[in-house]
Every structure is written in structure tokens, then in C-alpha cells.
Design a protein around this motif. Structure first.
Motif, PDB file in Angstrom:
ATOM      1  N   GLU A 115      50.257  45.439  43.986  1.00 29.74           N
ATOM      2  CA  GLU A 115      49.105  45.187  44.854  1.00 29.74           C
ATOM      3  C   GLU A 115      47.857  45.894  44.333  1.00 29.74           C
ATOM      4  O   GLU A 115      46.762  45.313  44.303  1.00 29.74           O
ATOM      5  CB  GLU A 115      49.421  45.649  46.275  1.00 29.74           C
ATOM      6  CG  GLU A 115      50.466  44.798  46.989  1.00 29.74           C
ATOM      7  CD  GLU A 115      50.800  45.336  48.366  1.00 29.74           C
ATOM      8  OE1 GLU A 115      50.284  46.435  48.703  1.00 29.74           O
ATOM      9  OE2 GLU A 115      51.562  44.683  49.098  1.00 29.74           O
ATOM     10  N   CYS A 116      48.021  47.148  43.914  1.00 30.78           N
ATOM     11  CA  CYS A 116      46.870  47.899  43.395  1.00 30.78           C
ATOM     12  C   CYS A 116      46.342  47.267  42.114  1.00 30.78           C
ATOM     13  O   CYS A 116      45.122  47.154  41.918  1.00 30.78           O
ATOM     14  CB  CYS A 116      47.263  49.352  43.140  1.00 30.78           C
ATOM     15  SG  CYS A 116      47.637  50.305  44.633  1.00 30.78           S
ATOM     16  N   LEU A 117      47.253  46.851  41.245  1.00 28.45           N
ATOM     17  CA  LEU A 117      46.829  46.227  39.991  1.00 28.45           C
ATOM     18  C   LEU A 117      46.106  44.914  40.252  1.00 28.45           C
ATOM     19  O   LEU A 117      45.121  44.588  39.574  1.00 28.45           O
ATOM     20  CB  LEU A 117      48.041  46.001  39.090  1.00 28.45           C
ATOM     21  CG  LEU A 117      47.758  45.451  37.691  1.00 28.45           C
ATOM     22  CD1 LEU A 117      46.830  46.389  36.922  1.00 28.45           C
ATOM     23  CD2 LEU A 117      49.058  45.241  36.922  1.00 28.45           C
ATOM     24  N   SER A 118      46.559  44.157  41.248  1.00 28.50           N
ATOM     25  CA  SER A 118      45.900  42.888  41.564  1.00 28.50           C
ATOM     26  C   SER A 118      44.479  43.112  42.071  1.00 28.50           C
ATOM     27  O   SER A 118      43.595  42.278  41.850  1.00 28.50           O
ATOM     28  CB  SER A 118      46.713  42.113  42.602  1.00 28.50           C
ATOM     29  OG  SER A 118      46.726  42.786  43.852  1.00 28.50           O
ATOM     30  N   ARG A 119      44.238  44.241  42.744  1.00 28.12           N
ATOM     31  CA  ARG A 119      42.886  44.535  43.236  1.00 28.12           C
ATOM     32  C   ARG A 119      41.932  44.869  42.093  1.00 28.12           C
ATOM     33  O   ARG A 119      40.710  44.827  42.282  1.00 28.12           O
ATOM     34  CB  ARG A 119      42.927  45.699  44.228  1.00 28.12           C
ATOM     35  CG  ARG A 119      43.634  45.362  45.537  1.00 28.12           C
ATOM     36  CD  ARG A 119      43.550  46.503  46.529  1.00 28.12           C
ATOM     37  NE  ARG A 119      44.395  46.234  47.692  1.00 28.12           N
ATOM     38  CZ  ARG A 119      45.309  47.064  48.171  1.00 28.12           C
ATOM     39  NH1 ARG A 119      45.495  48.235  47.582  1.00 28.12           N
ATOM     40  NH2 ARG A 119      46.040  46.744  49.222  1.00 28.12           N
ATOM     41  N   SER A 120      42.466  45.213  40.930  1.00 25.98           N
ATOM     42  CA  SER A 120      41.591  45.511  39.791  1.00 25.98           C
ATOM     43  C   SER A 120      40.994  44.247  39.190  1.00 25.98           C
ATOM     44  O   SER A 120      40.094  44.334  38.337  1.00 25.98           O
ATOM     45  CB  SER A 120      42.368  46.275  38.714  1.00 25.98           C
ATOM     46  OG  SER A 120      43.341  45.443  38.102  1.00 25.98           O
ATOM     47  N   ALA A 121      41.493  43.077  39.630  1.00 27.33           N
ATOM     48  CA  ALA A 121      40.955  41.782  39.174  1.00 27.33           C
ATOM     49  C   ALA A 121      40.906  41.744  37.645  1.00 27.33           C
ATOM     50  O   ALA A 121      41.932  41.902  36.992  1.00 27.33           O
ATOM     51  CB  ALA A 121      39.590  41.535  39.796  1.00 27.33           C
TER      52      ALA A 121
END
Length: 312
Positions: A115-121
Motif C-alpha cells: 500500500e505504501c509503495l503504491s502511494r509513491s506512484a
């Protein structure tokens, strides 16, 4: 009866006070700040509260206790507006310190990391990676692959491999996919730990499509011919211990853009490439720090540094 009435009145008074406090908080100066100002404040807070490793600060940390911590989590819990601001800034979620030591079983860690990695776009990624000591850990491999899928976004990599077997494991993880990963955005690389002949494989995989600007390594006990296979044409800052072969001039001639060099080595002066003894190499160095042991003077005679300023 009187006591019950008094208790009800006190409860009503306390509830009224809470309502007033909540209403007044909506008029607090921090709630009237423009979003771009909040972002600047949040950036400073994240930079100050993150984990510092070397020259970089990492905003999200996976500790060996399998806990993920981040100042972003703290900010996002204040209110829905702050959460919206934090979640909508990819740069806040683009630096990870990953210590997978003793990571053996699947848990919420993988879900949270994803989830955190996905927020980095599409933001460039800064990573500190320390593989764990557990042999054949599928969980560690899955955690690493989560980030390896984004290899094209790796901009900064700090890799700590304290044991030789971890170097072999890291290489096997890198080679496990159907296609070799491409680190086209990699600009800053720090290698710490035990490296020998295996470092050539690590270099070749990391530098295949990258254009490094800074490089910091421990002991590079590799043949001069293997070292010369790496492309350092864009390197501007170098901190290195080794290699022992070749001359200083030969080493720096392969780094035409180099401006800062911290050199700790024992150059033998015996080049891997046969070159005439009267060959000179010019360097763009502006700052040089050296700590050489048992280095013969001949290893320096081929170097010319017309732009060098401080020297110690």
C-alpha cells in the motif's frame, strides 16, 4: 434527586465545552494554512523524524521486529484533511529502509508495504536494503520482489550485505525473474559489506542502464579488467576502497565527470591494461581526500588534476 440533577447538569456542561473546543479548533491558524504551505511543513517534519542512514533520511522503515513505522502515519491520523494531503503526495512515500532480518512468515507487513509503495506512484525511489540471514526465505524474497518490480524508479540504493552468503542471495534474487531488471533511474549507489569477485555481478546488474552520479563502496577486491567493464562516465562523487591493481590515473580516467574523490587503497601501480609508462591521465577533480597504505609513488605519476583545489 438533587445529586442526579447536578450530575446531569455537569455532564451537559462538559459536553457543551467539548463542542465549543471542537468548534474553536476549526478556526485554528493551522487549519487556515494553504495546502502548499502544509506540504512544506510536512516535508520538514518527515525529514526530521525519519530514519537517518548515512547521507539520506528514509521516511518509511521496516525494522527487524517486523514493524513498519513512518512519520507519514502520524500526520495522516490527525484529521481527514491532513490524511488527504499526506496520501496525495507520492514523494512522502518514496523512501524505504528495509531490514528483512528474521522475516520468516507472511503477515500484514507485505500488505502495508504494498500500500505504501503504491502511494509513491511514479516518484523516484530511495532504498536502504539489508537482507536477512534466514536461508531460503520466501517472505524476504517476496518483499524484495515487490520493490524489484519498480527497478526503473530506483534512484538511490544503499545496500548492506554484511556476509558473503547474503551477497550470493541478493544476486540470486536479482536474477530470479524472466527478464533482468533495468535500473535506468539509478543515480546514487552505496555498497557496504563483504564484496569480492561477486561484486562484479552486482555492479553489472545495477549499472547496466544506469548513469551513476555518486558511488560509495567498501573493499572492491576485484580484478582490474572486471572493474573496467563498468560504466562510470557520469560519476561526480566517489568514495572507494580499492581496487589494488592499476594506477590512480587509470582509475580516474574512467570517470571523466568526477569532481570529488575520497580514496582509500593500496595501489600496486601494476595496470591491468598494458599502457606506456609515459601515458598521462587528466581528471576534472576539484576535491581529493586520500588515505593510502603501501602505495608506491609510481601509481600517482600518471595523474594530472588541473582543477584540483583543496588537497589533504
Amino acid at each position: 434527586m438533587v445529586e442526579e440533577a447536578l450530575h446531569r447538569l455537569k455532564s451537559a456542561r462538559d459536553g457543551f465545552r467539548r463542542s465549543i473546543d471542537l468548534t474553536l479548533s476549526l478556526f485554528a491558524p493551522v487549519r487556515r494554512l494553504p495546502e502548499d504551505v502544509l506540504v512544506e511543513i510536512f516535508s520538514l517534519y518527515i525529514q526530521d523524524s525519519g530514519i537517518r542512514r548515512g547521507e539520506r533520511t528514509y521516511s518509511l522503515t521496516l525494522s527487524r521486529q517486523h514493524r513498519i513505522s513512518s512519520p507519514c502515519f502520524t500526520l495522516s491520523r490527525v484529521c481527514s484533511f491532513w490524511q488527504k494531503v499526506v496520501f496525495s503526495r507520492p514523494a512522502f512515500w518514496s523512501s524505504f529502509s528495509l531490514n528483512t532480518t528474521d522475516l520468516r512468515r507472511e503477515s500484514k507487513v507485505m500488505t502495508i508495504l504494498s500500500e505504501c509503495l503504491s502511494r509513491s506512484a511514479n516518484a523516484p525511489l530511495s532504498l536502504y536494503i539489508r537482507p536477512g540471514n534466514v536461508d531460503d526465505s520466501l517472505v524476504q524474497k517476496n518483499a524484495f520482489n515487490l520493490f524489484l518490480e519498480q527497478a526503473g524508479r530506483w534512484e538511490c540504493l544503499d545496500l548492506f550485505l554484511p556476509r558473503h552468503n547474503l551477497t550470493s542471495r541478493f544476486i540470486s534474487w536479482m536474477q530470479s525473474g524472466e527478464q533482468s531488471p533495468t535500473f535506468s533511474s539509478l543515480r546514487h549507489l552505496a555498497l557496504d559489506g563483504h564484496f569480492s569477485l561477486e561484486v562484479t555481478s552486482v555492479f553489472q546488474m545495477l549499472l547496466r542502464s544506469s548513469h551513476l552520479e555518486t558511488l560509495s563502496t567498501g573493499n572492491l577486491d576485484v580484478p582490474w579488467s572486471d572493474f573496467c567493464q563498468c560504466d562510470f562516465s557520469s560519476l561526480k562523487k566517489l568514495e572507494i576502497l580499492g581496487p589494488s591493481e592499476g594506477s590512480v590515473g587509470q582509475l580516474l580516467s574512467r570517470m571523466p565527470s568526477l569532481e570529488v574523490c575520497n580514496l582509500i587503497s593500496s595501489f600496486s601501480g601494476s595496470p591491468g591494461d598494458a599502457q606506456p609508462t609515459n601515458t598521462f591521465y587528466s581528471s576534472s577533480l576539484r576535491r581529493l581526500s586520500i588515505d593510502l597504505e603501501n602505495t608506491i609513488p609510481e601509481s600517482w605519476q600518471s595523474l594530472r588534476t588541473p582543477h584540483l583545489r583543496p588537497y589533504h
